[in-house]
Scaffold this active site. Sequence first.
Site, PDB file in Angstrom:
ATOM      1  N   ASN A 236       0.921  -1.168   0.057  1.00  0.00           N
ATOM      2  CA  ASN A 236       0.044   0.016  -0.044  1.00  0.00           C
ATOM      3  C   ASN A 236       1.010   1.317   0.004  1.00  0.00           C
ATOM      4  OD1 ASN A 236       0.784   0.504   2.850  1.00  0.00           O
ATOM      5  ND2 ASN A 236      -0.393  -1.140   3.089  1.00  0.00           N
ATOM      6  N   ASP A 305      -3.866  -6.927   4.945  1.00  0.00           N
ATOM      7  CA  ASP A 305      -4.843  -7.697   5.742  1.00  0.00           C
ATOM      8  C   ASP A 305      -4.762  -9.170   5.020  1.00  0.00           C
ATOM      9  OD1 ASP A 305      -6.312  -6.122   7.159  1.00  0.00           O
ATOM     10  OD2 ASP A 305      -7.331  -5.102   5.757  1.00  0.00           O
ATOM     11  N   LYS A 315       9.826 -16.110 -10.885  1.00  0.00           N
ATOM     12  CA  LYS A 315       9.154 -15.089 -11.453  1.00  0.00           C
ATOM     13  C   LYS A 315       7.817 -15.842 -12.324  1.00  0.00           C
ATOM     14  CE  LYS A 315       9.148 -11.206 -14.742  1.00  0.00           C
ATOM     15  NZ  LYS A 315       9.670 -10.276 -15.711  1.00  0.00           N
ATOM     16  N   PRO A 331      -2.132 -12.477  10.370  1.00  0.00           N
ATOM     17  CA  PRO A 331      -2.488 -12.258  11.767  1.00  0.00           C
ATOM     18  C   PRO A 331      -2.858 -10.841  11.996  1.00  0.00           C
ATOM     19  CG  PRO A 331      -0.201 -12.850  11.530  1.00  0.00           C
ATOM     20  CD  PRO A 331      -0.795 -12.848  10.149  1.00  0.00           C
ATOM     21  N   ASP A 332      -3.819 -10.688  12.730  1.00  0.00           N
ATOM     22  CA  ASP A 332      -4.018  -9.156  13.319  1.00  0.00           C
ATOM     23  C   ASP A 332      -3.089  -8.852  14.251  1.00  0.00           C
ATOM     24  OD1 ASP A 332      -5.024  -6.842  14.294  1.00  0.00           O
ATOM     25  OD2 ASP A 332      -7.031  -7.116  13.498  1.00  0.00           O
ATOM     26  N   ILE A 333      -2.123  -8.088  14.256  1.00  0.00           N
ATOM     27  CA  ILE A 333      -1.237  -7.935  15.233  1.00  0.00           C
ATOM     28  C   ILE A 333      -1.658  -6.987  16.291  1.00  0.00           C
ATOM     29  CG2 ILE A 333       1.168  -6.713  15.591  1.00  0.00           C
ATOM     30  CD1 ILE A 333       1.538  -6.937  12.378  1.00  0.00           C
ATOM     31  N   PHE A 349      -4.586   2.511  14.875  1.00  0.00           N
ATOM     32  CA  PHE A 349      -5.005   3.458  14.037  1.00  0.00           C
ATOM     33  C   PHE A 349      -5.922   3.000  13.039  1.00  0.00           C
ATOM     34  CE2 PHE A 349      -2.056   7.322  13.504  1.00  0.00           C
ATOM     35  CZ  PHE A 349      -1.374   7.198  14.837  1.00  0.00           C
ATOM     36  N   LYS A 363     -13.720  -0.394  15.386  1.00  0.00           N
ATOM     37  CA  LYS A 363     -12.539  -1.146  15.540  1.00  0.00           C
ATOM     38  C   LYS A 363     -11.896  -0.954  17.037  1.00  0.00           C
ATOM     39  CE  LYS A 363     -10.814  -0.644  10.977  1.00  0.00           C
ATOM     40  NZ  LYS A 363      -9.910  -0.244   9.995  1.00  0.00           N
ATOM     41  N   LYS A 367     -11.403  -4.588  18.511  1.00  0.00           N
ATOM     42  CA  LYS A 367     -10.087  -5.206  18.880  1.00  0.00           C
ATOM     43  C   LYS A 367      -9.836  -4.713  20.579  1.00  0.00           C
ATOM     44  CE  LYS A 367      -8.522  -4.375  14.071  1.00  0.00           C
ATOM     45  NZ  LYS A 367      -7.294  -4.367  13.355  1.00  0.00           N
TER      46      LYS A 367
HETATM   47  O1  PMT Z   1       3.004   5.865   6.550  1.00  0.00           O
HETATM   48  P1  PMT Z   1       2.262   7.270   6.369  1.00  0.00           P
HETATM   49  O2  PMT Z   1       2.426   7.573   4.826  1.00  0.00           O
HETATM   50  O3  PMT Z   1       2.763   8.431   7.214  1.00  0.00           O
HETATM   51  O4  PMT Z   1       0.483   7.035   6.416  1.00  0.00           O
HETATM   52  C1  PMT Z   1       0.081   7.150   7.883  1.00  0.00           C
HETATM   53  C2  PMT Z   1      -0.882   5.973   7.814  1.00  0.00           C
HETATM   54  C3  PMT Z   1      -2.178   6.538   7.168  1.00  0.00           C
HETATM   55  C4  PMT Z   1      -0.724   4.672   7.457  1.00  0.00           C
HETATM   56  C5  PMT Z   1      -1.416   5.983   9.272  1.00  0.00           C
HETATM   57  O5  PMT Z   1      -1.705   6.969   9.735  1.00  0.00           O
HETATM   58  C6  PMT Z   1      -2.365   4.834   9.711  1.00  0.00           C
HETATM   59  O6  PMT Z   1      -3.722   5.116   9.381  1.00  0.00           O
HETATM   60  N1  PMT Z   1      -2.034   3.713   9.930  1.00  0.00           N
HETATM   61  C7  PMT Z   1      -2.962   2.483  10.043  1.00  0.00           C
HETATM   62  C8  PMT Z   1      -3.281   1.926   8.664  1.00  0.00           C
HETATM   63  C9  PMT Z   1      -4.217   0.561   8.854  1.00  0.00           C
HETATM   64  O7  PMT Z   1      -3.803  -0.395   8.225  1.00  0.00           O
HETATM   65  O8  PMT Z   1      -5.209   1.004   9.097  1.00  0.00           O
HETATM   66  P2  PMT Z   1      -6.401  -0.268   9.211  1.00  0.00           P
HETATM   67  O9  PMT Z   1      -7.645   0.361   9.375  1.00  0.00           O
HETATM   68  O10 PMT Z   1      -6.505  -0.972   7.801  1.00  0.00           O
HETATM   69  O11 PMT Z   1      -5.994  -1.147  10.543  1.00  0.00           O
HETATM   70  C10 PMT Z   1      -6.448  -1.121  11.788  1.00  0.00           C
HETATM   71  C11 PMT Z   1      -5.372  -1.112  12.959  1.00  0.00           C
HETATM   72  O12 PMT Z   1      -4.962  -2.358  12.803  1.00  0.00           O
HETATM   73  C12 PMT Z   1      -3.987  -0.302  12.375  1.00  0.00           C
HETATM   74  O13 PMT Z   1      -3.546   0.077  13.715  1.00  0.00           O
HETATM   75  C13 PMT Z   1      -3.384  -1.317  11.836  1.00  0.00           C
HETATM   76  O14 PMT Z   1      -1.924  -1.230  11.987  1.00  0.00           O
HETATM   77  C14 PMT Z   1      -3.714  -2.762  12.493  1.00  0.00           C
HETATM   78  N2  PMT Z   1      -3.346  -3.989  11.797  1.00  0.00           N
HETATM   79  C15 PMT Z   1      -4.281  -4.176  10.792  1.00  0.00           C
HETATM   80  C16 PMT Z   1      -4.133  -5.443  10.006  1.00  0.00           C
HETATM   81  C17 PMT Z   1      -3.302  -6.299  10.577  1.00  0.00           C
HETATM   82  N3  PMT Z   1      -3.479  -7.571  10.155  1.00  0.00           N
HETATM   83  N4  PMT Z   1      -2.540  -6.043  11.672  1.00  0.00           N
HETATM   84  C18 PMT Z   1      -2.898  -4.785  12.455  1.00  0.00           C
HETATM   85  O15 PMT Z   1      -2.125  -4.598  13.419  1.00  0.00           O
END
Ligand code: PMT
Length: 435
Positions: A236, A305, A315, A331-333, A349, A363, A367
Amino acid sequence: MRNRRLAGENYSLSCMEFHACSRGITLSILDGKRILLGISGSIAAYKTAELARLLIGQGAEVQAVMTDAARRFITPMTLQALTGRTVRAELFDAAHEAAMGHIELARWAQRILIAPASAGFMARLAGGYANDLLTTLCLASPAPRLLAPAMNQGMWADASVRDNVTLLRQRGATFLGPDEGGQACGDNGLGRMLAPERIVDLLAVSFQPESWRGRRVMLTAGPTREAIDPVRYLSNHSSGKMGYAIASALRERGAEVVMVSGPVALSPPEGVRLIRVESAEQMYNAVIQGIHDCDVFIATAAVADYRPVKIHKKKTKKQGGEFTLRLTPNPDILRSVATLKNGPFTLGFAAETHDVTEYARAKLKDKQLDAIAANLVGGDQGGFARDENALTVIWPTGEQHLGMRDKRELAYRLLDVIEPLILESGKFMECRVKT
Ligand code: PMT
């Protein structure tokens, strides 16, 4: 405990009071502290009277120092009555110099708090002008400087003000606010002086570097890459800027920081322990290995995800027609950390393209997080890759919006918001049971 509702916030306890209670001490942290309260010219100076009253109420010794412009907004007599000390305003004042010279006053101060700090005052300070008593005291004093800016939103956004803020911050000044909302001039935006109660809380935090010092914070940052074959991956647009800015702010506030970062083009902030990873699984393993002795976990990483079920060793070759990629969930960390027994304070976030706060609230609950910072991604206003971002921080009993600003500045504001929440959660104290 008492409940207090501040503008856009809802803390059941101020951090200052919490520290006092948690250690069985009845005194306020500010008791006996020597505060040089600088007042520069802004309509927000009327709030400084309340600020002085609150500081005196906490047992602080307050010496008000006013600029010429400040005296057009509030009278020295008001501050004298509230602080019990003659207000200082003149650099060349024989009577005051005989009693306590300005250099002596500069040494007396344990903190210099400028509230309000006008654009003009900040420019003079950044330029090193010692052309009035207040700037002279700032230059002469070894005391940490805290500035609560107050100005029109257009002025706050102006490039010269931004440069002065950056310069002053690089030289060690701490900025308290500004807040956003309706302004005296009728504008709406970033530039209001923080509420006096909030300034008092943050001043108290500044006397407690130990509130982060010795504490370990783990954060994730950047994107993950999910390999398809040796040359292709799913990923991403995360640049890591948000996470690296938070790591840097945490270091500056004394925390021990471990950052697990996906691939980004940034250098790690000085003093931060960096664990580089590529994929979500690697990030998960690194976090789970190191999280057990951390007090706080901040998940800024944009974790994929899903990952391909199969990573091709060679390749993959172009075939005619459609190509199907089978994916399996990662896995969801964040969830794994938030649901640990005796786990750390967790700030997640939420990155969304629409209905940001609704999804973030879901969330937070789903979570089992302590708090979540929601931001827009995608489109012109999105937080991905840009230098600026806006966040809405949501916790079970309140929320606060932090308007669009440089990610480095936003990181400090975010810490200001979560510091009282962490203290209140009890997950940041000596008594926390380590697993
Ligand atoms: O890196 P930059 O360019 O500065 O941009 C910042 C940002 C937009 C990436 C940042 O501010 C941000 O929003 N980060 C979280 C991005 C994200 O994956 O959001 P989510 O809504 O998909 O996930 C929710 C939360 O679960 C997040 O805290 C994510 O880190 C966590 N997660 C998600 C999936 C997973 N498998 N494991 C996780 O820990």
